[in-house]
Structures are given as C-alpha cells and as structure tokens.
Design a protein around this motif. Sequence first.
Motif, PDB file in Angstrom:
ATOM      1  N   ALA A   1       0.828  -1.210   0.000  1.00  0.00           N
ATOM      2  CA  ALA A   1       0.000   0.000   0.000  1.00  0.00           C
ATOM      3  C   ALA A   1       0.863   1.261   0.000  1.00  0.00           C
ATOM      4  CB  ALA A   1      -0.925   0.005   1.209  1.00  0.00           C
ATOM      5  N   ASP A   2       2.106   1.108   0.466  1.00  0.00           N
ATOM      6  CA  ASP A   2       3.073   2.212   0.513  1.00  0.00           C
ATOM      7  C   ASP A   2       2.550   3.387   1.337  1.00  0.00           C
ATOM      8  OD1 ASP A   2       5.493   3.454   0.026  1.00  0.00           O
ATOM      9  OD2 ASP A   2       4.809   4.432  -1.810  1.00  0.00           O
ATOM     10  N   ARG A   3       2.059   3.047   2.536  1.00  0.00           N
ATOM     11  CA  ARG A   3       1.635   4.100   3.449  1.00  0.00           C
ATOM     12  C   ARG A   3       1.700   3.590   4.882  1.00  0.00           C
ATOM     13  NH1 ARG A   3      -4.029   5.702   1.383  1.00  0.00           N
ATOM     14  NH2 ARG A   3      -2.777   5.672  -0.513  1.00  0.00           N
ATOM     15  N   PRO A   4       1.976   4.467   5.840  1.00  0.00           N
ATOM     16  CA  PRO A   4       2.052   4.033   7.239  1.00  0.00           C
ATOM     17  C   PRO A   4       0.674   3.662   7.769  1.00  0.00           C
ATOM     18  CG  PRO A   4       2.229   6.421   7.096  1.00  0.00           C
ATOM     19  CD  PRO A   4       2.287   5.897   5.688  1.00  0.00           C
ATOM     20  N   VAL A   5       0.633   2.648   8.627  1.00  0.00           N
ATOM     21  CA  VAL A   5      -0.631   2.157   9.172  1.00  0.00           C
ATOM     22  C   VAL A   5      -0.451   1.872  10.656  1.00  0.00           C
ATOM     23  CG1 VAL A   5      -2.280   0.245   9.139  1.00  0.00           C
ATOM     24  CG2 VAL A   5      -1.425   1.171   6.993  1.00  0.00           C
ATOM     25  N   GLU A   6      -1.476   2.197  11.452  1.00  0.00           N
ATOM     26  CA  GLU A   6      -1.435   1.881  12.877  1.00  0.00           C
ATOM     27  C   GLU A   6      -1.833   0.423  13.092  1.00  0.00           C
ATOM     28  OE1 GLU A   6      -3.941   4.680  14.932  1.00  0.00           O
ATOM     29  OE2 GLU A   6      -2.229   5.994  15.350  1.00  0.00           O
ATOM     30  N   LEU A   7      -1.039  -0.290  13.875  1.00  0.00           N
ATOM     31  CA  LEU A   7      -1.326  -1.685  14.207  1.00  0.00           C
ATOM     32  C   LEU A   7      -1.146  -1.893  15.700  1.00  0.00           C
ATOM     33  CD1 LEU A   7       0.583  -3.720  11.445  1.00  0.00           C
ATOM     34  CD2 LEU A   7      -1.870  -3.300  11.564  1.00  0.00           C
ATOM     35  N   THR A   8      -1.877  -2.841  16.246  1.00  0.00           N
ATOM     36  CA  THR A   8      -1.632  -3.271  17.618  1.00  0.00           C
ATOM     37  C   THR A   8      -0.454  -4.236  17.599  1.00  0.00           C
ATOM     38  OG1 THR A   8      -3.987  -3.101  18.125  1.00  0.00           O
ATOM     39  CG2 THR A   8      -2.623  -4.364  19.655  1.00  0.00           C
ATOM     40  N   VAL A   9       0.580  -3.934  18.380  1.00  0.00           N
ATOM     41  CA  VAL A   9       1.784  -4.767  18.415  1.00  0.00           C
ATOM     42  C   VAL A   9       1.841  -5.490  19.757  1.00  0.00           C
ATOM     43  CG1 VAL A   9       4.300  -4.794  18.323  1.00  0.00           C
ATOM     44  CG2 VAL A   9       3.009  -3.187  16.886  1.00  0.00           C
ATOM     45  N   PHE A  10       1.877  -6.812  19.691  1.00  0.00           N
ATOM     46  CA  PHE A  10       1.957  -7.638  20.893  1.00  0.00           C
ATOM     47  C   PHE A  10       3.392  -8.145  21.052  1.00  0.00           C
ATOM     48  CE2 PHE A  10      -2.379  -7.818  19.430  1.00  0.00           C
ATOM     49  CZ  PHE A  10      -3.133  -7.722  20.589  1.00  0.00           C
ATOM     50  N   THR A  11       3.892  -8.118  22.262  1.00  0.00           N
ATOM     51  CA  THR A  11       5.239  -8.620  22.531  1.00  0.00           C
ATOM     52  C   THR A  11       5.187  -9.629  23.674  1.00  0.00           C
ATOM     53  OG1 THR A  11       5.658  -6.767  24.053  1.00  0.00           O
ATOM     54  CG2 THR A  11       6.364  -6.494  21.766  1.00  0.00           C
ATOM     55  N   GLU A  12       6.247 -10.424  23.756  1.00  0.00           N
ATOM     56  CA  GLU A  12       6.397 -11.427  24.810  1.00  0.00           C
ATOM     57  C   GLU A  12       5.295 -12.485  24.757  1.00  0.00           C
ATOM     58  OE1 GLU A  12       7.370  -9.866  28.673  1.00  0.00           O
ATOM     59  OE2 GLU A  12       8.143  -8.015  27.796  1.00  0.00           O
TER      60      GLU A  12
END
Length: 275
Positions: A74-85
């Motif tokens: 898409a070549d555009r920034p997108v907000e995502l939920t990032v899960f760690t651990e």
Amino acid sequence: MVWVRSRVVTITPARAAELLAANSTNRPVSKAVVRGFAEAMRRGEWMVTHQGIAFDTRGVLVDGQHRLAAIIEADRPVELTVFTEVGEGTFDVLDIGKRRSAADVLAIEGEKSSTMLAAMVRAVWLYENRPELNWSGGAAGVSNHQIVQTLDRHPKLREYVGVGEQVAGATGMIKSAAGASSYLVAQANRRADLTSWYDGIIDGAGLTRHDPRLLFRRVMFNMSRKHAGQPLHRRDTREHVGLYVTAFNAWATGQPLSQLRFTPRDTVPTIAKAG
C-alpha cells in the motif's frame, strides 16, 4: 499466568520491510490476502483492532506478516496493535478460527437472510464498479466494509431477497443474481410500473415468440439443464446479471429479441429506462 504486552504503533513501509526481513517462522505469504489488506489500507478502511502483529519472548515475529506485507504494497504508514512477549508455542494456535464472511458481519448486525443478502450486495457493488471485468477470483474481492457501505447506500435491497428467490425458482437463475438484477432495474426505473416484466419472467404465460421475457426464460432454463454428452453450464453471477439486464433493456425499449447472449468479454450493460 503469562502476561502479553501490547501497544498501538504506527508502522511505516520501511519499518514493515525491516520486520519482515527478520521473519523466519511464519507460513507462506498469500498474495491475495496481502492485496486485499493493501486495498483496504489505500481506501482508508483499515482500523486498529486486537488483530495486529505479534512477537514472541525472543523477539521473533509469530503473527502479522500479511499485514506487514500489505503496508509495503500500500506504501503508506498504518497503525497496528503490536503484541510482545507472546509465549512460545502460541504460533500453533494463531489464525485457526474461521474468518468472518460478509454474511457473518450482516448477521451480527441483525440482518435477515444474511447469506443471500450479502451475495446480492456484492453483485450490486460489482455491477457499479466492475461491469466490464471478471467478477470472480481474488481481483474481484469485495471487502466486508464495502458490503456494509453498499447496503447503507442501497437499503431497499433487503426488499428484493424474496423477489430474487421467486425469479430464481421460476427460471433457474442464481438467487443472488436474480435479486440484485431485479433491484437494479427497479432502481433505474423508480417511476415505472415493472409488474409486467416481473410477471412475464416468473410466469411466462401468453408471451409471443420474440418477447425478451420469453427468450430470457428459455435461455436460463437451457443453462440450468444438463444436456446429453455435455457438462452442465457453469453458473456465473456476472453472466446471469448480464443476460437479465440485456433482456430487460430490450423489453423496456420495445425491441424484440431473436437471440440472447452474454460472453465474458461483454460489459454488463447500463440499464434502460422503461418506455
């Protein structure tokens, strides 16, 4: 108890490429899924949900490669939920649930006959946006968001579920194609009385040889029957809508038909005004 941390992060195409470059454990990428996600991102439909990207306790990406690849496409920034651990072994149970279909979404919103209605809405969207192109395959995908938006613009579609079932039962037409087509011709002729059109294609009584309604019925009957030594004709929504609109246009303009055909190379015609 294992705690999984999460936060909403804006992922740029460059960052997505970095994360994918370090990816070593995910399944093969589906180009169709990536394309669908990317198209939603370009349209501004992408929303932050609990489904994002996830990393295990070692920092290895265990979920979200399709979303990351879509950001790059898409070549555009997108907000995502990032899960760690995320705990080790979690990958084995990720994405094993059934993805919600358009029918599921409409059913959740309280719509009746959601499967039929979703298919009708899809046909209307494709008629409006892809009359000259194929309506099957990944390139013809219609997102759930587009389905909901289209139904919002065409609320009276709900009233044509029964009409579609009646026309389909009388002609052998695909139910959703029958419902969508009947709605489309009615919308294009809001001030006209189309009772004779519907009665003709449903009942067929008293129709003359070159009447478009009779020819339409014959063509649909022929397509729905298997002939000796020949495979059953493949049922195709675009073809059925194209045949329906072509026959309707001839009837609406008073033009007799000697033959009724619609090929994959044809564009589904604009609907005529009944005269």
